[in-house]
Design a protein around this motif. Structure first.
Motif, PDB file in Angstrom:
ATOM      1  N   THR A  40      28.591   1.863 -51.826  1.00  0.00           N
ATOM      2  CA  THR A  40      28.328   1.740 -54.028  1.00  0.00           C
ATOM      3  C   THR A  40      27.230   2.463 -53.978  1.00  0.00           C
ATOM      4  OG1 THR A  40      27.458   0.173 -53.681  1.00  0.00           O
ATOM      5  CG2 THR A  40      29.104  -0.579 -53.582  1.00  0.00           C
ATOM      6  N   GLN A  92      33.442  -7.954 -59.301  1.00  0.00           N
ATOM      7  CA  GLN A  92      33.129  -6.790 -58.614  1.00  0.00           C
ATOM      8  C   GLN A  92      31.499  -6.467 -59.688  1.00  0.00           C
ATOM      9  OE1 GLN A  92      35.075  -3.236 -59.221  1.00  0.00           O
ATOM     10  NE2 GLN A  92      34.412  -2.251 -57.296  1.00  0.00           N
ATOM     11  N   GLU A  93      31.472  -6.199 -59.030  1.00  0.00           N
ATOM     12  CA  GLU A  93      29.595  -5.945 -59.639  1.00  0.00           C
ATOM     13  C   GLU A  93      28.754  -6.932 -60.556  1.00  0.00           C
ATOM     14  OE1 GLU A  93      29.348  -2.497 -62.765  1.00  0.00           O
ATOM     15  OE2 GLU A  93      30.878  -1.067 -61.257  1.00  0.00           O
ATOM     16  N   LEU A 107      32.850  -5.813 -54.720  1.00  0.00           N
ATOM     17  CA  LEU A 107      34.453  -5.604 -55.092  1.00  0.00           C
ATOM     18  C   LEU A 107      34.897  -6.899 -55.222  1.00  0.00           C
ATOM     19  CD1 LEU A 107      35.767  -3.844 -51.445  1.00  0.00           C
ATOM     20  CD2 LEU A 107      35.690  -3.061 -53.964  1.00  0.00           C
ATOM     21  N   SER A 130      42.844  -2.591 -55.371  1.00  0.00           N
ATOM     22  CA  SER A 130      43.133  -1.092 -56.489  1.00  0.00           C
ATOM     23  C   SER A 130      41.091  -0.777 -56.701  1.00  0.00           C
ATOM     24  CB  SER A 130      43.472  -1.274 -57.608  1.00  0.00           C
ATOM     25  OG  SER A 130      43.229  -2.760 -58.818  1.00  0.00           O
ATOM     26  N   GLU A 131      40.896  -1.623 -56.364  1.00  0.00           N
ATOM     27  CA  GLU A 131      38.957  -1.863 -56.773  1.00  0.00           C
ATOM     28  C   GLU A 131      39.144  -0.580 -55.804  1.00  0.00           C
ATOM     29  OE1 GLU A 131      37.751  -5.118 -59.255  1.00  0.00           O
ATOM     30  OE2 GLU A 131      37.372  -5.015 -57.290  1.00  0.00           O
ATOM     31  N   ASP A 153      38.510   2.540 -54.816  1.00  0.00           N
ATOM     32  CA  ASP A 153      38.928   3.170 -54.872  1.00  0.00           C
ATOM     33  C   ASP A 153      38.175   3.668 -55.801  1.00  0.00           C
ATOM     34  OD1 ASP A 153      41.254   4.002 -54.404  1.00  0.00           O
ATOM     35  OD2 ASP A 153      42.762   3.933 -56.273  1.00  0.00           O
ATOM     36  N   SER A 154      36.972   2.779 -56.199  1.00  0.00           N
ATOM     37  CA  SER A 154      35.424   3.420 -56.729  1.00  0.00           C
ATOM     38  C   SER A 154      35.068   3.007 -55.956  1.00  0.00           C
ATOM     39  CB  SER A 154      35.538   1.863 -57.816  1.00  0.00           C
ATOM     40  OG  SER A 154      35.716   1.321 -56.756  1.00  0.00           O
ATOM     41  N   LEU A 155      35.125   3.068 -54.515  1.00  0.00           N
ATOM     42  CA  LEU A 155      33.973   3.534 -53.339  1.00  0.00           C
ATOM     43  C   LEU A 155      33.569   4.638 -53.177  1.00  0.00           C
ATOM     44  CD1 LEU A 155      34.636   0.168 -51.328  1.00  0.00           C
ATOM     45  CD2 LEU A 155      33.038   0.293 -53.182  1.00  0.00           C
TER      46      LEU A 155
END
Lengths: 130, 356
Positions: free
Chosen positions: A11, A54-55, A74, A111-112, A114-116
């Motif tokens: 992250t 997440q976050e 996540l 789907s999260e 993909d944010s990594l």
């Protein structure tokens, strides 16, 4: 240049994730993060069985210098925390990717992922800070 | 950004550098905790060249410093050092400093780095009615050599007999100025030397095994030793009477700057005091955390952190003078955790003074 293993996900807030089973990820902070913090003297672990988005803030790592929040990388439920850090927080300094792991999260939102960041992108992101 | 004469030496030793009051300074050389233990158990050294060196010379030097400083310079012997505050007209602390008396007409002040400009401006302004010459020395370096082995490590590099140098006294070895002073709670010396000599002197100390230590260890060492940090434990908004420095203020002749306010405060009694806190549970005490008693918020942590010697979180807290509670509470991330109130210092000469 701090060591950034190729096989992990990252992250922007300097956590690493290792896939250990379907939907289960082990989480810690990177070598770069522990170097920036200096000697780590206290860890507040996330509660097991607690669910985080997440976050969300889920714990704290404190060094001689400063306190740094831990964020759930996540959305999911914490299923395990590294109790050894309560008595030996310096494991994060000595072994950030191994004995210094912090918790295991079981994720619910694929789907999260993909944010990594992958290792290459994370290396680029810390280059400016080093 | 300013750099000291030892900047390259710090990089060579693997220092992590930070901005400190406009100076590039080492925060640590790897592990702050190892550096801390080196000073408590053996010997460590610090580059403190960023601090301000001001020489005060002239016929009126003593009477000027008697007016400028809240401490009593007339009780200071030749070659002795005095710790004092320098106050504004409202009794607030402009800075804290060490002044060495070299002769009746010759003194050396060492004050903080971040306060350099205001200190120089204030001292110059106040000196106008006195026959004194005020000069900031900018071509000097300062290396603090601290720890139980400091004398034996430093002695071979100097031509004066360190064993006969008393605590809080200074001596000179040609252009080197050596005070038996420090900011760690251990025996030790502060060597003021020409900046051009500093890298070689530093290297010699390294070669004998003295561990380089950064500002991080300097902070945990002084915290354990119960020593104030300007800008955290006191500032221009508080008098020495209210922040635990009454001991450094002279008891009579309040004819120093800010003295009439101090005299009034002494008469009325101080409002606040500085106490030591220990967190027996888990967590870290930090500057700015709120302190409460069983019912109300009553104070604030001015300095706090992890103490490597006691392996606990410790702090200074500013609380009402009349509070006698043995236990107070600190708010950390919306939780109230019990803290034990203890006497300062926490550590002296390598030993924890905390009772289990």
């Amino acid at each position: 240049m701090s060591y950034v293993p190729d096989n992990l996900l990252y992250t922007a807030s300097h956590e690493w994730l290792e896939k250990i089973a379907d939907n289960r990820y082990r989480v810690g902070i990177t070598e770069f993060a522990q170097e920036q913090l200096g000697d780590i003297v206290f860890v507040e672990l996330p509660e097991t069985d607690e669910t985080y988005a997440q976050e969300d803030e889920c714990g704290v790592v404190e060094s001689v210098k400063t306190a740094s929040d831990l964020f759930a990388p996540l959305t999911g439920t914490v299923v395990e925390a590294n109790d050894a850090l309560e008595d030996n927080p310096e494991l994060i300094n000595d072994s950030p990717y191994d004995d210094g792991w912090i918790f295991v999260i079981e994720i619910t939102e694929d789907s999260e992922l993909d944010s990594l960041l992958n290792a290459e992108d994370y290396r680029t992101s810390i280059e400016d800070e080093e | 950004m300013n750099k000291t004469g030892l900047y390259q030496a710090h990089l060579d030793a693997g220092a992590k550098m930070v901005d400190f009051g406009g100076w590039q300074m080492p925060i640590n050389y790897g592990s702050q905790i190892e550096e801390h233990h080196a000073v408590r158990q053996e010997c460590g050294m610090f580059d403190v060249s960023h601090m301000t060196v001001i020489d005060v010379k002239g016929k009126d030097a003593t009477t000027f410093l008697y007016r400028l400083l809240a401490g009593d310079i007339t009780k200071t012997n030749t070659n002795q050092a005095l710790y004092s505050t320098m106050l504004n007209e409202q009794g607030g602390v402009i800075d804290d400093l060490i002044v060495y008396k070299l002769a009746d007409d010759n003194y050396r002040i060492i004050s903080n780095a971040a306060t350099r400009d205001k200190d120089m401006a204030w001292i110059s302004k106040q000196s106008s009615d006195f026959d004194v010459n005020i000069k900031e020395q900018t071509d000097l370096a300062i290396i603090a050599v601290q720890g139980p082995e400091a004398e034996q490590q430093l002695q071979p590099l100097l031509n004066i007999d360190l064993s006969s140098l008393k605590k809080f006294y200074a001596d000179q070895d040609q252009s080197y100025f050596i005070g038996r002073t420090g900011y760690t709670g251990e025996d030790g010396f502060e060597v003021v030397l020409p900046v051009t000599d500093a890298p070689v002197f530093w290297q010699k100390l390294l070669d004998t095994g003295v561990k380089p230590c950064g500002l991080g260890a300097r902070d945990t060492l002084r915290l354990e030793a119960g020593m104030h940090l300007y800008g955290q434990d006191m500032d221009e908004g508080i008098s020495p009477i209210n922040c635990g420095l009454a001991w450094s203020v002279r008891k009579k002749d309040h004819d120093f700057i800010g003295g009439d306010i101090i005299a009034k405060q002494r008469q009325q009694g101080s409002e606040t005091k500085l106490v030591g806190l220990v967190l027996d549970g888990r967590g870290i005490l930090r500057h700015g955390q709120i302190i409460s008693d069983d019912n109300n918020d009553i104070g604030i942590i001015t300095s706090g952190g992890y103490s490597p010697t006691t392996e606990q979180a410790i702090a200074f807290a500013r609380i009402p003078k009349n509070n006698q509670d043995k236990q107070l509470y600190v708010s950390i991330r919306n939780k109230k955790l019990p803290c034990r109130v203890v006497k300062l210092p926490f550590v002296r000469n390598g030993q924890s003074l905390l009772e289990e």
